[in-house]
Motif scaffolding. Structure first.
Motif, short mmCIF file in Angstrom:
data_model
loop_
_atom_site.label_atom_id
_atom_site.label_comp_id
_atom_site.label_asym_id
_atom_site.label_seq_id
_atom_site.Cartn_x
_atom_site.Cartn_y
_atom_site.Cartn_z
N ILE A 69 68.65 14.90 39.76
CA ILE A 69 67.10 14.71 39.37
C ILE A 69 67.28 14.13 37.88
CG2 ILE A 69 66.19 16.26 40.95
CD1 ILE A 69 65.81 18.16 38.12
N GLN A 70 66.34 13.66 37.33
CA GLN A 70 66.20 13.00 35.96
C GLN A 70 65.25 13.98 35.27
OE1 GLN A 70 65.53 8.81 37.01
NE2 GLN A 70 67.24 8.65 35.94
N LEU A 71 65.71 14.33 33.90
CA LEU A 71 64.96 15.22 33.20
C LEU A 71 64.49 14.68 31.61
CD1 LEU A 71 66.57 18.73 33.94
CD2 LEU A 71 64.61 17.95 35.01
N THR A 72 63.50 15.29 31.06
CA THR A 72 63.30 14.68 29.66
C THR A 72 64.68 15.35 28.79
OG1 THR A 72 61.97 16.74 29.34
CG2 THR A 72 60.97 14.57 30.17
N ALA A 110 61.12 13.70 35.54
CA ALA A 110 60.52 12.44 35.30
C ALA A 110 61.23 11.41 36.04
CB ALA A 110 60.42 12.36 33.73
N ARG A 111 60.46 10.20 36.10
CA ARG A 111 61.31 9.24 36.85
C ARG A 111 61.05 7.92 35.80
NH1 ARG A 111 60.04 9.18 43.07
NH2 ARG A 111 60.23 7.10 42.76
N PRO A 112 61.90 7.12 35.87
CA PRO A 112 61.77 6.02 34.92
C PRO A 112 60.59 5.21 35.25
CG PRO A 112 64.03 6.24 35.91
CD PRO A 112 63.12 7.08 36.70
N ASP A 113 60.05 5.15 36.52
CA ASP A 113 59.06 4.45 36.96
C ASP A 113 57.73 4.91 36.46
OD1 ASP A 113 58.92 6.35 38.49
OD2 ASP A 113 58.71 5.31 40.41
N CYS A 114 57.65 6.05 36.06
CA CYS A 114 56.50 6.84 35.32
C CYS A 114 56.59 7.36 33.97
CB CYS A 114 55.81 7.97 36.51
SG CYS A 114 56.96 9.29 36.77
N TRP A 119 56.74 18.34 36.89
CA TRP A 119 56.94 16.90 36.51
C TRP A 119 56.09 16.75 35.00
CZ3 TRP A 119 59.30 13.26 39.26
CH2 TRP A 119 59.69 13.44 40.26
N ALA A 120 56.51 15.82 34.14
CA ALA A 120 56.13 15.41 33.08
C ALA A 120 54.77 14.89 33.24
CB ALA A 120 56.82 14.57 32.29
N ALA A 121 53.68 15.06 32.26
CA ALA A 121 52.24 14.91 32.48
C ALA A 121 52.14 13.18 33.08
CB ALA A 121 51.54 14.77 31.07
N SER A 122 53.00 12.25 32.36
CA SER A 122 52.86 10.93 32.96
C SER A 122 53.36 10.77 34.21
CB SER A 122 53.83 9.84 32.09
OG SER A 122 55.20 10.46 32.29
N ALA A 180 52.19 13.01 36.64
CA ALA A 180 51.46 14.02 37.38
C ALA A 180 51.16 13.61 38.76
CB ALA A 180 50.11 14.05 36.70
N GLY A 181 51.18 12.71 39.30
CA GLY A 181 51.23 12.40 40.58
C GLY A 181 52.28 12.74 41.57
N GLN A 182 53.43 13.18 41.23
CA GLN A 182 54.59 13.72 42.01
C GLN A 182 54.15 15.04 42.60
OE1 GLN A 182 56.76 11.72 42.78
NE2 GLN A 182 55.97 10.09 41.36
N ALA A 183 54.95 15.56 43.55
CA ALA A 183 54.83 16.90 44.21
C ALA A 183 55.00 17.92 42.86
CB ALA A 183 55.60 16.90 45.15
N ARG A 184 54.31 18.94 42.87
CA ARG A 184 54.37 19.99 41.93
C ARG A 184 54.74 21.45 42.56
NH1 ARG A 184 50.18 19.53 37.48
NH2 ARG A 184 51.35 21.06 36.36
#
Length: 783
Positions: free
Chosen positions: A630-633, A640-644, A678-681, A683-687
């Protein structure tokens, strides 16, 4: 031709030749009635030390214990020959001087004072009773001559020792010594030898159990005759001994084994077994001691096998041979019964050999469905993540079925057969997953023979009941697998030894219990360095005994048997080649060496075999690799993800637990196993931290059938972030999996309602989970 023989002697010569020829023809046509090997012959079954176990009388109900010359005390031989026939070794079967003396005494006194019979003549009369008359005496003489012509002196003496009448139904010195004195004839004292020597002269009048005074007087007469042969001190001591005797009783140890072996006696008068008389008596007493606490018609069986030789030391086929209400004549050592969980050690041992597991492989003790088969545990509870060692020592059912599915039931049964353990299935039945929980039948003797593999480097053997039985052994497990499984059963493995909680750790006993469906059979089988012992408790007619299971009814008896028969300390054991202890990690299941600490949520010390540390079984519900990234801040707190997310990200390796286990993880493990929010940016990802919630029914709710008997229709929905994600059309949380009693029932969009008709009464465990690890679970009951 004797040319010089006078003519007057030639008729005599021809007459003698004719007489001799007639005697030879008569001898062939009318041979002496030597003991044969017909089915009416008496049979004695004896223990390994010669102790009678059971005697089967001949057709005349005569008890006879065969004995060899060398197995009778020298004092008896000396007294017999001195008192009965001092010239036995020299005469041709008849002592003419003794006959002449007897005839003279008869002529003078008008009655028989002494018979003048030799031991050979007495044997002739025993084999072919004749009247006490001149004709009868003549027949005895002829038969004695025939015996001397056919047999050696030792053979004739052996016939006397085995057939001399000893009172009542007893024949022979060994039978009399055992019955009256409670000892073998080789241990007779001088007084006892004299008593048994004189007893055949008047067996009914001199029986020491009924006429002790007359028996003592006759005995003392023999002792006086022995002056000059025995030391005076021995004679004086013997004269002081009372002529005692115990009440006659039939030997009755291991009666069902005796009946079994009788069919193989093939006319032999004596059959030696491998049983230890003292061990047999101990086993029977321990079984009898438990009868008072058992319900009516419940029986027991036990088998004790020496690991070194595979010889059976004790055999109890029923609880009490005298209690017909407990099916006393049904031999449960040979009966085919469901073995319950007693096959689980072989399953895990074979899986070790196949490279499927190590001792701490991660298994799931949770409600699961295996192609429609939904096993439960004996205690109707589940433990979540468990190791192989825990699954075995706690006898958990679901993990065993999980391993069997990987090994394959058909292969498992074939491997057991290769090792000598043959399972029997109902007509038309085939091996399936239920076999590991008792879905087949086997026999106590086969099960005990198979368990010897854990003390014999993996070689199982067929129990031997007679010394001449061949040694039959088969490879059940490798030496390494046998060592590991025995260690798990004995001490719980490395972990159990560390906390000293293993059941047999202080005694060196490894055992397993089993209970068949419906409480019909309770088992316990155990292994020590010296013995393998198996115990069965139940009703031979197959009627259930509620509350009777292996752990509470069979295991205590097994422990008592080991305490009584093998109380010595265990010998130290060294792991065989290929077995070593290694650190492994959960959830991946592989060895810890070289693994990133972030992937090792739990570290466990395991036994590994042949350098194999196989990973955890593939996820049954969720695809993909157990290890992922996974990718993290940069601060590592948010996903987070690079696309968001704009900005640098770092990659972190993650290890995924099997989906069925995620709802069972504690909070600490969940934090390590599941990604952060998920980071706020993004937020559409599953939590997953927001969780899921089942609505439409509450935990513990009881549903009832309608008045018409219709099964209730369950309608459920799920609430949580996965549902919102689906509405937004984003993220992997848009679908959920519904499980009913561990069986996947549906994989569908989270916003879609779930329906299930509950057709059968009972408990239902409903679980919903998404790919991110969020879940919820409720339990319902249908009545």
């Amino acid at each position: 031709m004797a040319a010089g023989l006078p003519l007057r002697f030639r008729p005599l010569r021809h007459g003698l030749a004719v007489l001799l020829g007639a005697m030879l023809i008569a001898d062939q046509l009318l041979p002496p009635p030597l003991p044969g090997h017909d089915t009416g012959q008496a049979l004695l079954i004896v223990a390994r030390d010669g102790t009678p176990l059971r005697a089967f009388p001949d057709r005349n109900h005569v008890w006879r214990h065969p004995v060899a010359l060398g197995d009778v005390a020298p004092a008896y031989h000396e007294a017999l020959l001195r008192y009965e026939d001092r010239y036995f070794r020299w005469h041709p079967g008849v002592n003419p001087f003794a006959l002449a003396r007897a005839a003279g005494q008869w002529a003078i006194n008008g009655r028989i004072v002494s018979g003048g019979s030799t031991i050979t003549m007495q044997v002739a009369r025993i084999l072919e009773p004749t009247p006490r008359s001149l004709t009868g005496k003549g027949r005895q003489i002829l038969r004695a001559l025939q015996l001397e012509a056919r047999l050696s002196k030792d053979e004739i003496l052996t016939l006397y020792l085995n057939h001399a009448p000893m009172g009542g139904v007893l024949e022979g010195v060994e039978a009399a010594s055992r019955a009256y004195l409670g000892k073998p004839a080789r241990r007779l004292t001088h007084a006892e030898a004299a008593l048994l020597v004189v007893l055949p002269q008047a067996p009914s009048l001199l029986r020491p159990d009924r006429h002790p005074a007359a028996a003592r007087a006759a005995r003392d007469k023999v002792l006086q005759r022995m002056r000059g042969t025995w030391r005076e001190a021995d004679i004086a001591d013997a004269l002081q001994e009372p002529a005692y005797a115990q009440a006659l009783r039939e030997p009755l140890l291991a009666p069902l084994l005796a009946e079994r072996l009788k069919r193989t006696a093939a006319g032999r008068p004596r059959l030696d077994t491998t049983l230890d008389a003292q061990a047999q008596q101990t086993v029977e007493l321990l079984l009898a001691d438990r009868l008072g606490g058992l319900p009516a018609r419940v029986s027991m069986a036990a088998l004790v096998v020496d690991n070194a030789s595979l010889e059976v030391r004790a055999y109890a086929g029923s609880a009490d041979f005298s209690d017909a209400e407990r099916f006393s004549h049904v031999d449960m050592v040979q009966a085919a019964r469901s073995p319950g969980s007693t096959l689980k050690p072989f399953l895990y041992g074979l899986a070790l050999d196949e490279g499927l597991i190590h001792s701490e492989s991660l298994l799931a003790d949770v409600p699961q469905s295996f192609g429609g088969y939904q096993p439960g545990n004996f205690q109707q509870s589940f433990h979540g993540p468990v190791s192989v060692s825990e699954a075995l020592t706690k006898s958990l059912n679901v993990p065993a079925v999980e391993v069997l599915e990987r090994l394959d039931p058909v292969r498992f049964v074939a491997l057991l057969r290769r090792g000598g353990l043959k399972l029997e299935f109902a007509k038309g039945g085939e091996p399936n997953l239920a076999v590991i929980l008792g879905g087949a039948s086997t026999r106590l003797e086969q099960l005990v023979g198979a368990y010897t593999a854990f003390a014999r480097q993996g070689l199982a053997g067929k129990p031997r009941y007679t010394p001449d039985a061949p040694v039959e052994e088969q490879r059940m497990l490798s030496a390494g697998a046998a060592f590991i499984i025995r260690d798990l059963l004995e001490s719980g493995g490395p972990l159990g030894r560390a906390v000293e909680s293993g059941a047999g750790i202080r005694r060196g006993i490894a055992w397993k219990t089993g209970t068949s469906f419906g409480f019909r059979d309770a088992w316990s089988v155990g292994v020590s360095d010296r013995y393998t012992i198996g115990v069965w408790v139940g009703r031979p007619d197959g009627t259930p005994n509620p509350g009777f299971f292996g752990a509470n009814i069979a295991a205590p008896l097994l422990v008592d048997l080991f305490n009584a028969l093998d109380a010595g300390p265990p010998a130290p054991r060294t792991p065989p080649h290929g077995v070593k202890q290694e650190r492994i990690c959960w959830p991946l299941g592989t060895r810890a060496a070289g693994v990133d600490d972030r992937l090792c949520h739990q570290s466990r010390l395991a036994w590994t075999l042949n350098d194999a540390a196989p990973p955890t079984f593939p996820d049954r519900l969720r695809g993909g690799e157990a290890r992922y990234d996974i990718q993290l801040t940069p601060d590592g707190q948010l996903r987070a993800r690079p696309d968001c997310h704009a900005g640098p990200l770092e990659t972190r390796p993650m290890a995924r637990w099997p989906a069925v286990l995620e709802p069972w993880l504690d909070d600490n493990l969940r934090r390590r196993a599941l990604p952060p929010q998920w980071a706020a940016s993004c937020a559409g990802q599953a939590r997953p931290e927001s969780g899921l919630k089942i609505v439409g029914a509450s935990n513990g709710e009881i549903l009832r059938r309608s008045a018409g008997g219709d099964a209730p229709l369950l309608h459920l929905e799920v609430r949580g972030h996965a549902v919102r994600s689906q509405t937004a059309g984003t993220g992997p949380g848009s679908e959920v999996v519904w499980l009913v009693n561990g069986r996947p029932s549906a994989r569908q969009p989270a916003g879609k309602g779930f329906e299930q008709r509950l057709t059968e009464p009972g408990r239902y465990d409903i679980t919903v989970l998404d790919d991110s690890g969020a879940y919820d679970r409720i339990s319902l009951s249908v009545r």
